[in-house]
Design a protein around this motif. Sequence first.
Motif, mmCIF file in Angstrom:
data_model
loop_
_atom_site.group_PDB
_atom_site.id
_atom_site.type_symbol
_atom_site.label_atom_id
_atom_site.label_comp_id
_atom_site.label_asym_id
_atom_site.label_seq_id
_atom_site.Cartn_x
_atom_site.Cartn_y
_atom_site.Cartn_z
ATOM 1 N N GLY A 175 -6.896 -1.775 8.615
ATOM 2 C CA GLY A 175 -5.751 -2.423 7.027
ATOM 3 C C GLY A 175 -4.473 -1.943 6.835
ATOM 4 O O GLY A 175 -3.862 -2.978 8.132
ATOM 5 N N ASP A 176 -4.454 -1.023 6.376
ATOM 6 C CA ASP A 176 -3.403 -1.495 5.708
ATOM 7 C C ASP A 176 -2.181 -0.250 6.394
ATOM 8 O O ASP A 176 -1.059 -1.344 6.259
ATOM 9 N N THR A 177 -3.135 0.315 7.432
ATOM 10 C CA THR A 177 -1.748 1.075 8.593
ATOM 11 C C THR A 177 -1.135 0.281 9.241
ATOM 12 O O THR A 177 0.351 0.386 9.481
ATOM 13 N N THR A 196 -9.217 9.216 -1.045
ATOM 14 C CA THR A 196 -8.824 10.130 0.333
ATOM 15 C C THR A 196 -10.116 9.273 1.454
ATOM 16 O O THR A 196 -10.584 9.540 2.086
ATOM 17 N N GLY A 197 -8.710 10.025 2.596
ATOM 18 C CA GLY A 197 -9.903 8.899 3.815
ATOM 19 C C GLY A 197 -9.586 9.508 4.958
ATOM 20 O O GLY A 197 -9.799 10.768 5.584
ATOM 21 N N ASN A 198 -7.818 9.539 5.229
ATOM 22 C CA ASN A 198 -7.496 11.032 6.320
ATOM 23 C C ASN A 198 -6.648 12.285 5.969
ATOM 24 O O ASN A 198 -6.660 13.308 6.295
ATOM 25 N N PHE A 199 -6.713 12.340 4.859
ATOM 26 C CA PHE A 199 -6.449 13.918 4.311
ATOM 27 C C PHE A 199 -4.357 13.760 3.902
ATOM 28 O O PHE A 199 -4.663 14.652 3.704
ATOM 29 N N GLY A 200 -4.386 12.766 4.399
ATOM 30 C CA GLY A 200 -2.562 12.862 4.066
ATOM 31 C C GLY A 200 -2.380 12.715 3.149
ATOM 32 O O GLY A 200 -1.477 13.524 3.046
ATOM 33 N N ASN A 201 -2.281 12.203 2.681
ATOM 34 C CA ASN A 201 -1.569 11.625 0.861
ATOM 35 C C ASN A 201 -2.465 13.344 0.332
ATOM 36 O O ASN A 201 -1.195 13.820 -0.795
ATOM 37 N N ILE A 202 -3.337 13.189 0.275
ATOM 38 C CA ILE A 202 -3.444 14.685 -0.744
ATOM 39 C C ILE A 202 -2.969 16.004 0.315
ATOM 40 O O ILE A 202 -2.779 16.665 -0.984
ATOM 41 N N SER A 258 0.354 -1.614 -0.313
ATOM 42 C CA SER A 258 0.037 0.423 0.180
ATOM 43 C C SER A 258 0.601 1.134 0.088
ATOM 44 O O SER A 258 2.065 1.207 0.337
ATOM 45 N N PHE A 259 0.526 2.259 -0.383
ATOM 46 C CA PHE A 259 1.316 3.007 -0.040
ATOM 47 C C PHE A 259 2.127 4.530 0.800
ATOM 48 O O PHE A 259 2.443 4.778 0.751
ATOM 49 N N LYS A 260 1.551 3.143 2.156
ATOM 50 C CA LYS A 260 1.537 3.874 3.297
ATOM 51 C C LYS A 260 2.799 3.225 4.087
ATOM 52 O O LYS A 260 4.202 4.228 4.455
ATOM 53 N N ASP A 261 3.096 2.747 2.981
ATOM 54 C CA ASP A 261 4.909 2.045 2.843
ATOM 55 C C ASP A 261 5.377 3.388 2.198
ATOM 56 O O ASP A 261 6.567 3.717 2.995
ATOM 57 N N ALA A 304 -2.657 4.814 -7.424
ATOM 58 C CA ALA A 304 -2.576 3.608 -7.016
ATOM 59 C C ALA A 304 -2.532 3.526 -6.142
ATOM 60 O O ALA A 304 -0.907 3.773 -5.884
ATOM 61 N N THR A 305 -3.074 3.273 -4.813
ATOM 62 C CA THR A 305 -2.873 3.572 -3.301
ATOM 63 C C THR A 305 -2.490 2.221 -3.126
ATOM 64 O O THR A 305 -1.979 2.178 -1.699
ATOM 65 N N ALA A 306 -3.267 1.033 -3.381
ATOM 66 C CA ALA A 306 -2.440 -0.277 -2.923
ATOM 67 C C ALA A 306 -2.356 -1.639 -3.864
ATOM 68 O O ALA A 306 -3.271 -1.270 -5.632
ATOM 69 N N PRO A 342 -12.181 -0.335 3.016
ATOM 70 C CA PRO A 342 -11.534 0.309 4.427
ATOM 71 C C PRO A 342 -10.578 0.887 4.631
ATOM 72 O O PRO A 342 -11.056 2.011 5.476
ATOM 73 N N ALA A 343 -9.837 1.367 3.780
ATOM 74 C CA ALA A 343 -8.991 2.282 4.172
ATOM 75 C C ALA A 343 -9.327 3.909 4.089
ATOM 76 O O ALA A 343 -8.590 4.383 4.959
ATOM 77 N N ILE A 344 -10.347 3.931 3.507
ATOM 78 C CA ILE A 344 -10.851 5.756 3.286
ATOM 79 C C ILE A 344 -12.217 5.469 4.163
ATOM 80 O O ILE A 344 -12.812 6.757 3.753
HETATM 81 C C1 LIG Z 1 -5.089 4.999 3.870
HETATM 82 C C2 LIG Z 1 -5.090 4.762 2.516
HETATM 83 C C3 LIG Z 1 -5.714 5.521 1.890
HETATM 84 C C4 LIG Z 1 -5.700 6.782 2.630
HETATM 85 O O1 LIG Z 1 -5.514 7.872 2.697
HETATM 86 P P1 LIG Z 1 -5.186 9.327 3.295
HETATM 87 O O2 LIG Z 1 -3.845 9.640 3.742
HETATM 88 O O3 LIG Z 1 -5.481 8.902 4.959
HETATM 89 O O4 LIG Z 1 -6.441 10.158 2.936
HETATM 90 C C5 LIG Z 1 -5.972 4.883 0.627
HETATM 91 N N1 LIG Z 1 -5.570 4.142 0.046
HETATM 92 C C6 LIG Z 1 -5.556 3.017 0.856
HETATM 93 C C7 LIG Z 1 -4.628 1.660 -0.342
HETATM 94 C C8 LIG Z 1 -5.294 3.268 2.181
HETATM 95 O O5 LIG Z 1 -4.370 2.239 2.761
#
Ligand SMILES: *Cc1c(COP(=O)(O)O)cnc(C)c1O
Length: 735
Positions: free
Chosen positions: A372-374, A501-507, A336-339, A657-659, A555-557
């Motif tokens: 989930g991804d975190t 977008t979920g927590n608005f971090g990436n954007i 996932s993009f969190k890496d 593409a976040t995951a 679920p991540a958003i």
């Molecule tokens: C965490 C996550 C997001 C949301 O990112 P935010 O920074 O919380 O907006 C979107 N897609 C995937 C797959 C994620 O793991």
Amino acid sequence: MLSTLRNSVLWRFVEAQTITCTTLRIRGYQQQRRLNTTTRIFSEKYNIILMGSPGSGKSTVARILSKKLNKPSIDIDNDVLEPMWGKKISEKLKEKGSKAFIEEEGKALMTVKAENSIISLTGSNPLHDEAMRYIANTGYVIFLDYPAKGILQRLHKMKIDRIVGQEMGTPLTDILDHRQSTYEQAYDIRILCEEDESPESVSEKVVQALKVLEEDQGYVSTRQDVKSVSPHERTTLGEILLQGLAPDGGLYVPALQIPILTKGEWSRLVNVGYRDRALRIMEKLINPFDLHPSKLRLFIEKAYNSELFSDEKIFPVRHLQDNQFLLELFHGPTGSFKDGALQLMPQMFVDALRHSQPMNSSRYIILVATSGDTGGAVLDGFRRHAEGSGVGVIVLFPEDGISEVQRLQMTSMSGGNVQVLGIEGDFDLCQAMVKRAFQDQDLASWLAANGNFKLRYKNAANSITWGRLLPQIVFQVSAYLNLVEQKVISLGDEVDVCIPTGNFGNILGAFYAQAMGIPFRRLICASNTNNTLTEFINSGKYDIRSRQLQKTQSPAIDILKASNLERFIYHMSNRDHQLVRKCFKDLEENQCFEVTGQLLEDIQGLLVGKWCSEAECLQTIKKCFDKTGYLLDPHTAIAKFVADLVNDGDVPMIINATAHYSKFIPQVLQALGRKKDMKEKSVSELFEMAHKITEAPSMHSRLEECVKSASTCEKVLKPNYEDVEREIKIFSHKI
Ligand SMILES: *Cc1c(COP(=O)(O)O)cnc(C)c1O
């Protein structure tokens, strides 16, 4: 006060140095010399030491600076070496040969007793370790980083014949390459010079860079009046990494304006690799007192390499269809993009921890509840980069609330300084356990007494920490530069960015990238049915009074309170801390707030908010696959759907593409209409199925291995706080 504060900051540098020195091959004089230095730049004592290739214009820049800053300038070549030797440098070099020359040159440098001067080094001074350490100790080393092409042209024009190595017939390009890598190890501040940039302009950049250092790039809370906080009261990077949230409930932001790069500076970053981009961007955002570039470089190398990321570009951009491009953020260890953030942040965290407590050995347990991804990304990052450092992570996940692949992934990582606990219950329950542990005074005293532990709630690792935003800025910038590199656009052309977008971090990373000068036209915020952000962007109302969190296929958003929105409103309102305070107090107390007028207009001028239903998400996966052969994960599909809605075709669109799709393989196969074939199949068999379907994108091999081996040690607890508490205590003995 100022000097004691600085003192402690400086001390922290030295302490860390001893650690990194042994493990990470570092030259290391940059930080050692901070030991005796408590005064700051522009003080009576400090030298400004210019370093750079032959032909980079050091002497001219030194002369200009000397006038501007009213300090004497010393040119090592002309004022020290030639008078001392009584002959021309080129003669000396011919006479002695490179090796002996460098030695003598070094000895000569060590006789320099200047203070408060502008010193312009020779191009070969940095090749002599001891001499360089000596001179660096007297001030700040400023690296005039000129493009090699320009340097070569100049040297040919000037017919220079006194460059070390030249007399042995080594090609000039090889000499310059080697020099560059030496300089890269030795600077405090890099000045990114443009092609053909004039010495006047370069010296102005030096003055500005010193000013930033003097003004101190600290951090303030979004709920604090930035004008009322004097520079030495600002929080340091180390402190904000350890704290996560500010004490007043706000989020930390840089106190100074986000630095803007010129087009000429950006062009220097187009044809370089990801690691070089990351270093050049982040060192602009980080005070070298907080994290020295020599160390930042090592962290970056350990985070973004081919061992951890399956694509050599780290975050490649690939064409999808028409004007749409995918920024593939899923090539890291957990898919996932969190890496992208969590391979770097733990290294910074550990570093901050070491610096903050040189005298005691406080250790940390970071507790995370994940849906989930975190969890996976945090576990992997801390396991890989913080083992043996006194930082441990416990992740609680809901047994019935995460995907099978995510579960296998997390449980396969348990061990060492990380521990995974399944809880029979849902995410809210896990969250409640974490909160309770955090507030449990008895547990805190027990941990303090049994090994001096601190318990950190997950905000030390979740998406509100600045330590995660920094790397996210880099990959958003890099996506744009990739498009330039791939000749899809020219530098300066506008593009749109669309992000699930979920927590608005990436954007927010994209927002800061734009603030640094990347011409993003619209930031498109894509939501699933939890579409609070869509409503906010379109109406100014953030209202969750009648909303209930819905469980979706992305679920991540699934988020109602997008925490990082606070930073965005802060910047959009020109740092109006009172407004921010009011909005987010309202949200806490009344579950709603509203912005209106100019602020709302400004927000709408930049953000576009749309959402995607569950059915549309699956349809998008299918449609996109039929049309392009590419498999999207549900989160990316949300963004793709929204991108199609708002696409005007005028400019390229970067879809994040976040995951990797395999993380959500059942949903994806179901979207393709394979539900029947999936019956009673294990995840591992589903991976096989996917293999046969497509190689776009190629399978995530780490995830595949993980579900195949399934050698997981799973610990599942009843939803019982005492059990969790006991596990924390047992775990504390292991770190
Ligand atoms: C965490 C996550 C997001 C949301 O990112 P935010 O920074 O919380 O907006 C979107 N897609 C995937 C797959 C994620 O793991």
